[in-house]
Design a protein around this motif. Structure first.
Motif, short mmCIF file in Angstrom:
data_model
loop_
_atom_site.label_atom_id
_atom_site.label_comp_id
_atom_site.label_asym_id
_atom_site.label_seq_id
_atom_site.Cartn_x
_atom_site.Cartn_y
_atom_site.Cartn_z
N PRO A 136 0.82 -1.21 0.00
CA PRO A 136 0.00 0.00 0.00
C PRO A 136 0.86 1.26 0.00
CG PRO A 136 -0.88 -1.58 1.57
CD PRO A 136 0.44 -2.13 1.10
N SER A 137 2.00 1.23 0.67
CA SER A 137 2.85 2.43 0.74
C SER A 137 3.36 2.83 -0.65
CB SER A 137 4.03 2.20 1.69
OG SER A 137 4.81 1.10 1.25
N TYR A 138 3.76 1.82 -1.45
CA TYR A 138 4.24 2.11 -2.82
C TYR A 138 3.08 2.63 -3.68
CZ TYR A 138 6.53 1.57 -7.35
OH TYR A 138 7.06 1.81 -8.60
N PHE A 139 1.90 2.07 -3.47
CA PHE A 139 0.71 2.53 -4.19
C PHE A 139 0.43 4.00 -3.88
CE2 PHE A 139 -3.96 3.21 -3.55
CZ PHE A 139 -4.29 3.38 -4.88
N ILE A 140 0.49 4.37 -2.58
CA ILE A 140 0.23 5.75 -2.19
C ILE A 140 1.27 6.70 -2.79
CG2 ILE A 140 0.16 7.33 -0.20
CD1 ILE A 140 -0.98 4.92 1.42
N LYS A 141 2.55 6.26 -2.79
CA LYS A 141 3.63 7.08 -3.36
C LYS A 141 3.40 7.34 -4.85
CE LYS A 141 8.63 7.10 -4.27
NZ LYS A 141 8.42 7.38 -5.70
N CYS A 142 3.11 6.25 -5.61
CA CYS A 142 2.88 6.38 -7.06
C CYS A 142 1.65 7.26 -7.33
CB CYS A 142 2.68 5.01 -7.69
SG CYS A 142 4.17 3.99 -7.69
N PHE A 143 0.61 7.08 -6.53
CA PHE A 143 -0.62 7.86 -6.70
C PHE A 143 -0.33 9.35 -6.51
CE2 PHE A 143 -4.77 9.53 -5.99
CZ PHE A 143 -5.66 8.67 -6.61
N LYS A 144 0.43 9.68 -5.46
CA LYS A 144 0.74 11.07 -5.18
C LYS A 144 1.64 11.68 -6.24
CE LYS A 144 1.86 14.15 -1.35
NZ LYS A 144 2.26 14.24 0.07
N ASP A 145 2.56 10.88 -6.77
CA ASP A 145 3.45 11.37 -7.83
C ASP A 145 2.66 11.81 -9.05
OD1 ASP A 145 5.71 10.92 -6.34
OD2 ASP A 145 6.18 8.97 -7.26
N VAL A 146 1.59 11.08 -9.37
CA VAL A 146 0.80 11.37 -10.57
C VAL A 146 -0.27 12.42 -10.31
CG1 VAL A 146 -0.77 10.40 -12.30
CG2 VAL A 146 1.24 9.10 -11.57
N TYR A 147 -1.03 12.28 -9.23
CA TYR A 147 -2.21 13.13 -8.99
C TYR A 147 -1.97 14.23 -7.95
CZ TYR A 147 -4.47 9.48 -11.69
OH TYR A 147 -4.81 8.59 -12.68
N LYS A 148 -0.74 14.28 -7.41
CA LYS A 148 -0.35 15.33 -6.45
C LYS A 148 -1.16 15.30 -5.16
CE LYS A 148 2.26 16.53 -9.85
NZ LYS A 148 3.60 15.91 -9.89
N LYS A 149 -1.84 14.19 -4.92
CA LYS A 149 -2.62 14.00 -3.68
C LYS A 149 -2.55 12.53 -3.30
CE LYS A 149 -6.06 17.56 -4.80
NZ LYS A 149 -7.48 17.81 -5.12
N THR A 150 -2.71 12.26 -2.02
CA THR A 150 -2.83 10.85 -1.60
C THR A 150 -4.20 10.34 -2.02
OG1 THR A 150 -3.79 11.38 0.57
CG2 THR A 150 -1.36 11.32 0.41
#
Length: 526
Positions: free
Chosen positions: A502-516
Motif C-alpha cells: 500500500p505504501s508504494y501505491f500511495i507514493k505512485c498515486f501522489k506522484d501522478v495526482y499530487k494527492k494521496t
C-alpha cells in the motif's frame, strides 16, 4: 528639335503610365482570382481527404483540384511578373548542396516521362557549398522542364544536364519537338507569346524564366539543333559575392554545411533519443540525402531505398513518422502503406506519400491504404517540415486525450481499424492480468505478441508513456474507478490493482495526482 524632344518625352511618360496601369491591373485581378480559387481549393482538399468517396467522385474532384492548382500557378506567375516589374521581388539566398535540390526537382518529372514514353535522362554534377535561392531556382527549372515535356512528342527524348565551372552552374534542358521550323525562337521569351491560337498555356512561363534569370544575374539562351531538337541553356552564379545587396532580402545557412556526415541508415550528426524518429523511403539516393540533410537536426533519421526495405525497417525501429515515395521498384509506396497500416506493430505510424501530382489512381489507392497526407513533387522543404510537424502534433493531441480518460477508450485514440483491434486486445489483457503484481513489461509484450521494443514504441506513440509507466498508469486509473464505485479501503484497492505494498501505491498515486488516495477521495475532483 526642342518640340520633337518634348513630344517624345511626353510619349514616353504616357507609355510609362500605361505600363504602370497595366501592371497594377494584372496585380489587382490576380489577387481577386486568388481568393475564390483558394475557397474552391479548400473544400476540394477536404473532400479528397475523406476515404469513403467513390472512384468516379475522386476522379472528378481530382480533376477540379488539378485545374485549380493550375490556375493558382498562372496567377502566381502574373504576380511574380508584376513584382519583377516593380523591382519588389527579392532573392532569399541560402547555403547548401544545389545538386541535391536539382535532383529533387528533376526526378519529380519521371512520372511524366513514363506517361508519354519519353526517354528522360538526368546528369547532375556534384555542386556542394553553393549559394542559391530555392524558390527562384525551382521556378526556373520547373517552368523549363514543364515546357519541354509539354512539347516533346511521344517516344521523344528529354535531357537535363547540369555542370559546374568555378563559381557558375550551367543548366541545359534539351528535348525533341515537332514543327520546329515554324517556331519563332526570338519571341519565345516574349510575354504572352504563343505559337498559334491553339497553343496551350498563357505565354507567361518562359517570360517569367527570363526575368528571373536576369534578377539572378544569370544568362539564358535557346538554340535550335538538328533532328527537331531545342536546347534551353541557363548560366547562374552560385557564389555569395555574385549577389549584390540590392537584389536579395536575406542570406542564411538554411541547409547545413556539407561537412556534416550522413552514414548509411542513420543520420548521426545529432544523436538525441528525445528527437522523433523519421523513416525516409525513397529510391532516388539524392532525394533521400536532400531530405535527410534538411531535417537531421529535428529528427533521428533512418533511410530505405525501396518499399520492401522500408517495411522491414519500419517494423524493426517503429518510427514516429514515415515519408515514402509512391513510385519505387520492388515495392511501391502504396504497397508499403497498405502493409504497415494493417500490421498491429506499425498501424499507428503516420505516413506521408510523395506523389508526382498527376496520378489520381495512385492517390486514391493511397487514401484507401490509409495514407495520412500527400505532398506533390517537387516540394518545398518548409511545406514538408510543416506537414510532418502537424501530423506529430495530431498524435500528441491523442496522448493528451488518453491522459484525461479513466479507462482506455479504443475508439477515442485509435487512428485505423487495426489500431482499434490492438487497443481492444490491450484492454482485454489488462482486464485479465492487471491485478497480478508479477505482471510486467516482459509478460505484457508476450501477451500482445510483440517485442518489448515494438510495444514500447507503440504505447509511447499512443500515450507518451513507456510500457512500465503505462501499466502503472492503468493500475492507478483502475484504482480511481474502484475508489469511486466501492467502499474498499486504500489497502484493499492497492492489492486489487496489482501493487505489492500500500505504501508504494500511495507514493505512485501522489506522484501522478499530487494527492494521496484519501485526499483525492475527499476532494472535489472525485
Amino acid at each position: 528639335m526642342q518640340l520633337d524632344l518634348k513630344l517624345k518625352k511626353e510619349e514616353a511618360e504616357r507609355f510609362k503610365k500605361l505600363n504602370d496601369f497595366k501592371s497594377k491591373l494584372y496585380t489587382d485581378i490576380s489577387h481577386e482570382f486568388r481568393t475564390p480559387l483558394t475557397l474552391i481549393s479548400g473544400p476540394i482538399d477536404a473532400k479528397l481527404s475523406e476515404g469513403n468517396i467513390t472512384d468516379s467522385d475522386f476522379a472528378n474532384f481530382s480533376m477540379i483540384k488539378r485545374n485549380t492548382n493550375r490556375l493558382l500557378l498562372l496567377v502566381d506567375q502574373l504576380l511574380d511578373l508584376a513584382k519583377l516589374d516593380k523591382g519588389k521581388l527579392k532573392l532569399n539566398i541560402l547555403h547548401g548542396e544545389l545538386s541535391l535540390f536539382l535532383h529533387t526537382i528533376s526526378s519529380s518529372f519521371d512520372y511524366y516521362a513514363d506517361l508519354k514514353k519519353i526517354k528522360y535522362t538526368i546528369k547532375i554534377a556534384s555542386i556542394k557549398n553553393s549559394w542559391y535561392d530555392e524558390d527562384v531556382i525551382e521556378k526556373i527549372v520547373t517552368n523549363l522542364l514543364s515546357n519541354a515535356f509539354k512539347y516533346c512528342p511521344k517516344l521523344g527524348f528529354c535531357e537535363f544536364v547540369v555542370t559546374r565551372e568555378k563559381d557558375k552552374v550551367f543548366i541545359s534542358i534539351k528535348n525533341t519537338t515537332e514543327n520546329l521550323t515554324e517556331l519563332n525562337v526570338e519571341n519565345l521569351f516574349t510575354r504572352f507569346y504563343q505559337k498559334d491560337e491553339f497553343a496551350e498555356g498563357a505565354g507567361v512561363g518562359l517570360s517569367l524564366v527570363r526575368e528571373l534569370v536576369q534578377l539572378y544575374h544569370g544568362e539564358i539562351s535557346v538554340y535550335l539543333e538538328e533532328k527537331n531538337t531545342i536546347n534551353f541553356f541557363v548560366t547562374l552564379p552560385i557564389n555569395q559575392d555574385s549577389f549584390d545587396q540590392g537584389t536579395y532580402e536575406k542570406i542564411s545557412k538554411q541547409i547545413s554545411d556539407q561537412s556534416d556526415v550522413i552514414t548509411e541508415g542513420l543520420v548521426e550528426a545529432k544523436e538525441d533519443a528525445d528527437l522523433p524518429i523519421l523513416l525516409v523511403v525513397e529510391d532516388h539516393a539524392e532525394v533521400r540525402r536532400f531530405i535527410m540533410l534538411a531535417l537531421k537536426h529535428k529528427y533521428q533519421i533512418f533511410e530505405a531505398e525501396n518499399g520492401k526495405q522500408g517495411i522491414k525497417k519500419a517494423i524493426k525501429i517503429v518510427p514516429d513518422i514515415i515519408i515514402s515515395d509512391i513510385r519505387m521498384p520492388i515495392c511501391s509506396g502504396i504497397e508499403l502503406c497498405n502493409s504497415l497500416k494493417h500490421d498491429e506493430r506499425t498501424s499507428h505510424i503516420p505516413i506521408i506519400l510523395l506523389t508526382a501530382g498527376v496520378g489520381e489512381e495512385n492517390e486514391l489507392k493511397g487514401l484507401k491504404a490509409g495514407a495520412d497526407d500527400f505532398i506533390t513533387k517537387p516540394f518545398k522543404l518548409r511545406i514538408l517540415e510543416k506537414r510532418i510537424a502537424n501530423l506529430i502534433e495530431t498524435r500528441k493531441a491523442l496522448r493528451i486525450r488518453y491522459s484525461q480518460e479513466l479507462i482506455l477508450k479504443a475508439k477515442d485514440i485509435a487512428i485505423t481499424p487495426t489500431d482499434e483491434l490492438f487497443l481492444n486486445k490491450v484492454q482485454q489483457i489488462l482486464d485479465t492480468h492487471l491485478s497480478d503484481s508479477d505482471f510486467n513489461a516482459v509478460l505484457f509484450s508476450k501477451e500482445v505478441g510483440m517485442s518489448r521494443m515494438q510495444l514500447h514504441r507503440k504505447l509511447l506513440a499512443y500515450t507518451g508513456l513507456t510500457t512500465t509507466s503505462f501499466i502503472r498508469s492503468q493500475r492507478l486509473k483502475q484504482a480511481i474507478h474502484i475508489l469511486k464505485t466501492s467502499d474498499a479501503s486504500i489497502n484493499e484497492v492497492a492489492y486489487t490493482v496489482g501493487f505489492n505494498t500500500p505504501s508504494y501505491f500511495i507514493k505512485c498515486f501522489k506522484d501522478v495526482y499530487k494527492k494521496t488516495p484519501t485526499e483525492y477521495f475527499y476532494s472535489s475532483d472525485l
